[in-house]
Design a protein around this motif. Structure first.
Motif: not given
Length: 369
Positions: A364-369
Motif C-alpha cells: 500500500a502507498i502512504v502519502r505524506v504531503d
C-alpha cells in the motif's frame, strides 16, 4: 603498421574499458571487509558483515546494525579484560543482547543507556584472553504470524525535512522496520551521511539500507563506513530480505555469485529483493534502468529462477507498480527528491503486509504531503 597502431590503441584503451566494466567492483570487495576490526590483540567480527564497526577500542564497541539479528564474535586478548560498553545503533527497540564464552558459559549483560528507541548501550564484564559470542536477538524473529514493514527511497536534498515522513511512519500501525533503497543523500558527503543517521533517530524502528547513485557523489567508500554493506541478506519472520548495490546501474560479478547462494538458501520462504536502479525501466523512455539490457535480462532471469516473490526499487521519483520477469515490482522514489512527474503522488512510502509462510497480502502507498 596499421595493425601495430590498432593494437597500441586497444592497449591504451584497455584500462578505461576495464574501469567501466568493473565500476562496482571496489564496493563489492569493500563489502567483504565490513563487520571486521581489530586493535592490538582485540578483534571483532560480525557474521555475514551485517553491521558496520564504527568504533573498537578502550573496551568500547560501537556498531551500526544492518539486520534485526546479529552474531558478533569478540576476542578480548590480554588487554581486553574488564568492563565493556557495547553500543548498537539501528536496532529493534525490543531487541536483547546475550553473551557467552567460547565454552558456552553465559555472561551478564545490563542496559547502560537507551537514548533513542533504536539505540542502546550495554555493559558487560568480560574476561581477558577469551572469545566471546554476542547475540542480538529480536523476540519475534521466528514468529510466522502476520506483520508489516515499510519501504522508501530518494530522500536526497530533502534530508533536512525528512522528519515529516518519519512522523507519518511512526503513526502508521504495525511497522516493524523499514527498507530504504538508496539515495539517502544528495552527494554522499560526510556531513550528509551523518545528518541522515542523526535524523533517523526519530524513527521508532530501524531502517536497513542500500546505496543509490547519489551516495557516489563524493567518494564511493563513505557509505560503507557509516551504513555498512551495500549487498547483503538476512531473514526475519519467514521472509528473506536481500539488498543489492545497483547504484552504478550494474551489479559486480562477485555479487552475482553471492546472489546464487542467497537465492538457493531462500526457496522455503518468501524472498524480497531491494535495490536502487531498476534493471528495466517500465516506462522505457528515460535513462532510469541498467546500463546494459543484456545484464538486466540476466539478473531478472536469475531472480525468477530463484523464486523471488517481490522486488522494490528507487531512483525514479514517483510510484510505479508493474512486473519484471513475472515478479511483482514497485518503484517508490517519493522520499523527498524533486518529483519525476506531476502525477499527484508526491512524497510517500510503502507498507507491505506479510502473512507467513508464503503470502504478501498487500503493498500500500502512504502519502505524506
Amino acid at each position: 603498421m596499421q595493425s601495430f597502431f590498432a593494437a597500441l590503441l586497444l592497449a591504451s584503451a584497455a584500462p578505461l574499458f576495464a574501469s567501466c566494466l568493473d565500476v562496482a567492483e571496489g564496493r563489492a570487495r569493500r563489502d567483504l571487509e565490513i563487520g571486521r576490526a581489530s586493535q592490538g590483540d582485540v578483534g571483532v567480527e560480525i557474521a555475514e558483515g551485517l553491521a558496520a564497526v564504527r568504533r573498537l577500542g578502550d573496551r568500547e564497541l560501537h556498531l551500526w546494525a544492518s539486520a534485526p539479528t546479529l552474531s558478533i564474535r569478540l576476542t578480548t586478548g590480554a588487554s581486553g579484560g574488564g568492563t565493556w560498553n557495547v553500543r548498537i545503533e539501528n536496532l529493534l527497540p525490543d531487541a536483547e543482547l546475550f553473551a557467552e564464552t567460547k565454552a558456552g558459559a553465559p555472561l551478564a549483560v545490563t542496559i547502560a543507556d537507551t537514548p533513542f528507541p533504536t539505540e542502546r548501550s550495554f555493559r558487560l564484564d568480560l574476561p581477558a584472553n577469551e572469545e566471546i559470542t554476542l547475540s542480538l536477538r529480536a523476540p519475534d524473529r521466528a514468529l510466522l504470524t502476520p506483520w508489516r514493514f515499510a519501504v522508501f527511497a530518494d530522500v536526497q536534498e530533502a534530508i533536512d525535512g525528512v522528519q515529516d515522513i518519519y512522523t507519518k511512519m511512526n503513526e502508521t500501525p504495525g511497522i516493524r522496520f523499514a527498507l530504504i533503497s538508496g539515495d539517502l543523500t544528495s552527494q554522499g558527503t560526510v556531513e550528509q551521511l551523518e545528518t541522515f543517521q542523526r535524523e533517523m533517530k526519530a524513527l521508532a524502528f530501524p531502517c536497513y539500507s542500500t546505496l543509490g547513485n547519489h551516495e557516489l557523489g563524493t567518494r564511493d567508500d563513505l557509505y560503507h563506513e557509516y551504513f555498512g554493506r551495500g549487498n547483503y541478506t538476512f531473514d526475519f519472520r519467514g521472509v528473506r530480505f536481500t539488498l543489492l548495490d545497483s547504484a552504478s546501474a550494474t551489479l559486480d560479478p562477485l555479487v552475482y555469485t553471492w546472489l546464487d547462494g542467497w537465492l538457493e538458501g531462500s526457496r522455503d520462504r518468501l524472498h524480497v529483493v531491494t535495490m536502487h536502479i531498476v534493471p528495466i525501466d517500465p516506462v522505457g523512455s528515460r535513462n532510469g534502468s541498467f546500463a546494459s539490457r543484456v545484464e538486466a535480462d540476466k539478473l531478472l532471469a536469475q531472480l525468477a529462477r530463484g523464486g523471488v516473490d517481490l522486488t522494490f526499487y528507487g531512483h525514479i521519483h514517483s510510484y510505479y507498480a508493474f512486473e519484471n520477469a513475472g515478479i511483482p515490482a514497485h518503484i517508490t522514489g517519493g522520499g523527498g527528491a524533486i518529483p519525476e512527474r506531476m502525477d499527484g503522488i508526491g512524497r510517500h512510502f510503502l507498507t507491505v503486509d506479510v502473512i507467513p509462510p508464503g503470502v504478501i497480502e498487500q503493498v500500500a502507498i502512504v502519502r505524506v504531503d
